[in-house]
Scaffold this active site. Structure first.
Site, PDB file in Angstrom:
ATOM      1  N   ASN A  26     -43.060 -20.448 -30.646  1.00  0.00           N
ATOM      2  CA  ASN A  26     -43.274 -21.718 -29.528  1.00  0.00           C
ATOM      3  C   ASN A  26     -43.500 -21.683 -28.177  1.00  0.00           C
ATOM      4  O   ASN A  26     -42.136 -20.507 -28.076  1.00  0.00           O
ATOM      5  CB  ASN A  26     -41.794 -22.422 -30.220  1.00  0.00           C
ATOM      6  N   GLU A  69     -34.516 -24.791 -36.827  1.00  0.00           N
ATOM      7  CA  GLU A  69     -36.484 -24.696 -36.725  1.00  0.00           C
ATOM      8  C   GLU A  69     -37.794 -24.328 -37.018  1.00  0.00           C
ATOM      9  O   GLU A  69     -38.568 -24.238 -37.873  1.00  0.00           O
ATOM     10  CB  GLU A  69     -36.769 -26.265 -35.553  1.00  0.00           C
ATOM     11  N   ARG A 129     -33.261 -36.554 -19.471  1.00  0.00           N
ATOM     12  CA  ARG A 129     -34.152 -37.827 -19.399  1.00  0.00           C
ATOM     13  C   ARG A 129     -32.617 -38.721 -20.245  1.00  0.00           C
ATOM     14  O   ARG A 129     -32.406 -39.107 -20.677  1.00  0.00           O
ATOM     15  CB  ARG A 129     -35.167 -37.685 -21.203  1.00  0.00           C
ATOM     16  N   HIS A 180     -38.942 -33.931 -32.481  1.00  0.00           N
ATOM     17  CA  HIS A 180     -37.874 -32.579 -33.290  1.00  0.00           C
ATOM     18  C   HIS A 180     -37.841 -33.584 -35.338  1.00  0.00           C
ATOM     19  O   HIS A 180     -36.859 -32.821 -35.213  1.00  0.00           O
ATOM     20  CB  HIS A 180     -35.947 -33.792 -33.252  1.00  0.00           C
TER      21      HIS A 180
END
Ligand code: AMP
Length: 415
Positions: free
Chosen positions: A7, A396, A250, A189
Site C-alpha cells: 500500500n 483490507e 476532511r 474504502h
C-alpha cells in the site's frame, strides 16, 4: 501462497506478507507472517518491521524513492534477522497485491497487472492525483525488483461500489458533464466495506442475497455504505474521498457555494481551499486541537473542552444522518456494522451515534458495547433488538491477499 501486499502513499510504503490460498481462505485460516511501514520516503526514512509474534524493529535510514524503500523491505524479508517462516528467498514470494485507490469506471474488480491495466490506472490519475501516482510507483518498483515471473494484482478502493445504480452515483449536474468528464460518485474504502460485509456473512451464515446492512468505516477517513443483497447500493464518499461523513481532517458534506465565498472573503486560491477542505477541516478544524478522536475524547473527559465535545457531537450526528438515509434507501436493514480505528475501538462514539435510534429497532447493549474494543469482534446490540449491531475489525490487507490469489490462479504471466 505467500502474498506480499503493498500500500504505497506519496511518501510511505506499508506492507504485509500473508499466507493464503483458496483452501485457507475458505477455512478463514490465512496467516499474516510479517508487516511493516516506511514513512518519509525521500529523506531520512523511518522504518518499522515486524515478523508476526516477534518484537517490532525500528530504524532510521535515508531512502530516496519507493524503489529503494521496497528494496529495503525485500532485503529485510529474506534476511536471517527477520526469520519469517517459509520466506528465505525471493522465490518464496508468489505474488504481489497492490492497493490502488481509484479505478473509476475502468475497473469493476481486481485485475492482474499488465501494460493495459497500468494504462487504466494512469488514466485515473486526474481523479486521484495524490494517490494513483504513488500506487503506480509501488507497481513499477515491484516489477523492477521482483521481475516478470511474479504476478501482480491491483485491488481498487472503488471497485466494490461499481454496483451502485445511476440513481446513487449521478450528481444532479448537467448530464453532459458526466458524459464528458465522468464526474460522478465512485466511493472509496471499498476493500474495507467488502471485507466487513463478507465477514458478517461468515459470522451469521447469511447468503449474499440476504445481506442488507449498513457498514460504517470510521477511521481517520470515514465512509458509510448501504449494502443491498451483498452489493454496494450507495456510499457517502463521492468522486473523491472528500464527501460525506466528518473525518479527521476532511469536513465531508458542504454547500459548494462556500468555496467561492471563501475565495472572496479570504483571498484564497482554489488549491489553498482544496488543502483547507482536505487537511484542515473535520475533527481538526472543528476542535482546533487535533484530528485524532482518542485525543479529543481525552480532552473532553479531562478538560471539558467545549469544542472537543462539539467536534465529536457533529461527527456522531453526521453518521446518524447517513444511517437514517440508508434505512430509507434500503428498506429492510438487518444490521449495522462498525469498523475502522474509531468504529472498532470507541464505545463512547458508537453509543453517541446509536443513541435515539431505538424507534428504528436499534437497541444497544451498553455492557456489550463497552467490552468490544481493541480488535475484538462481536455483537453490541440487545438480544431483543430487531436490527443487530456488530463490530467487525476490518482487514483490507487480507482481502487484497485473497483477491490476489483468486486473480493469479490460472492467470498467464503477462510481463
Ligand atoms: P484508522 O484510520 O482506521 O487507523 O483510525 C484512526 C482513528 O481511530 C483516529 O482518530 C484514532 O484516534 C481512532 N482511535 C483509535 N483507537 C481509539 C480509541 N481507543 N478510542 C477512540 N478512537 C480511537
Amino acid at each position: 501462497m505467500n502474498i506480499l501486499v503493498l500500500n504505497c502513499g506519496s511518501s510511505s510504503l506499508k506492507f504485509q506478507i500473508i499466507e493464503t490460498d483458496l483452501e485457507l481462505f475458505e477455512k478463514n485460516e490465512d496467516k499474516q507472517k510479517a508487516k511493516g511501514l516506511i514513512e518519509r520516503i525521500g529523506s531520512q526514512s523511518l522504518v518499522t518491521y515486524q515478523a508476526t509474534g516477534k518484537p517490532a524493529v525500528k530504524q532510521a535510514t535515508p531512502l530516496r524513492d519507493h524503489r529503494q524503500a521496497l528494496d529495503h523491505v525485500i532485503r529485510w524479508m529474506i534476511s536471517s534477522e527477520a526469520q519469517i517462516p517459509g520466506i528465505h528467498s525471493l522465490a518464496d514470494i508468489h505474488a504481489v497485491g497492490h492497493r490502488v485507490v481509484h479505478g473509476a469506471e475502468h475497473f469493476t474488480k481486481s485485475a492482474v497487472i499488465d501494460e493495459q491495466v497500468i494504462g487504466g490506472i494512469e488514466d485515473c490519475i486526474g481523479l486521484a492525483p495524490l494517490h494513483n501516482p504513488a500506487n503506480l510507483k509501488g507497481i513499477y518498483a515491484a516489477r523492477e525488483l521482483l521481475g516478470g515471473g511474479i504476478p501482480q494484482v491491483a485491488v481498487f478502493d472503488t471497485s466494490f461500489h461499481s454496483t451502485m445504480p445511476e440513481t446513487s452515483y449521478l450528481y444532479a449536474l448537467p448530464y453532459q458533464l458526466y458524459r464528458r468528464h465522468k464526474i460522478r460518485r465512485y466511493g472509496f474504502h471499498g476493500t474495507s466495506h467488502r471485507y466487513v460485509a463478507f465477514r458478517y456473512r461468515q459470522l451469521t451464515g447469511k447468503t449474499k442475497e440476504e445481506t442488507n446492512v449498513i457498514t460504517l468505516h470510521l477511521g481517520n477517513g470515514c465512509s458509510a455504505c448501504a449494502i443491498k443483497q451483498g452489493e454496494s447500493f450507495d456510499t457517502s464518499m463521492g468522486m473523491t474521498p472528500l464527501e460525506g461523513l466528518v473525518m479527521g481532517t476532511r469536513g465531508g458534506d458542504l454547500d459548494p457555494s462556500v468555496i467561492e465565498f471563501l475565495a472572496h472573503k479570504e483571498g484564497m486560491s482554489l488549491s489553498e481551499i482544496d488543502a483547507l477542505l482536505n487537511k484542515q477541516s473535520g475533527l481538526l478544524g472543528l476542535s482546533g486541537l487535533t484530528n485524532d478522536m482518542r485525543d479529543l475524547l481525552d480532552e473532553e473527559r479531562e478538560h471539558q473542552d467545549r469544542r472537543a465535545t462539539l467536534a465529536i457531537d457533529i461527527f456522531a450526528q453526521r453518521v446518524k444522518k447517513y444511517i437514517g438515509a440508508y434505512f430509507a434507501e434500503l428498506g429492510n436493514v438487518e444490521s449495522i456494522i462498525f469498523a475502522g480505528g474509531i468504529g472498532e475501538n470507541s464505545p463512547t462514539v458508537r453509543r453517541r451515534i446509536l443513541a435515539g435510534l431505538e424507534w428504528l429497532g436499534v437497541e444497544t447493549d451498553d455492557n456489550l458495547n463497552a467490552k468490544i474494543t481493541g480488535g475484538k469482534e462481536g455483537v453490541i446490540s440487545k438480544e431483543s433488538s430487531r436490527v443487530k449491531t456488530f463490530v467487525i475489525p476490518t482487514n483490507e490487507e487480507l482481502l487484497i491477499a485473497r483477491d490476489t490469489v483468486r486473480c493469479v490462479k490460472d492467470a498467464p504471466r503477462r510481463w
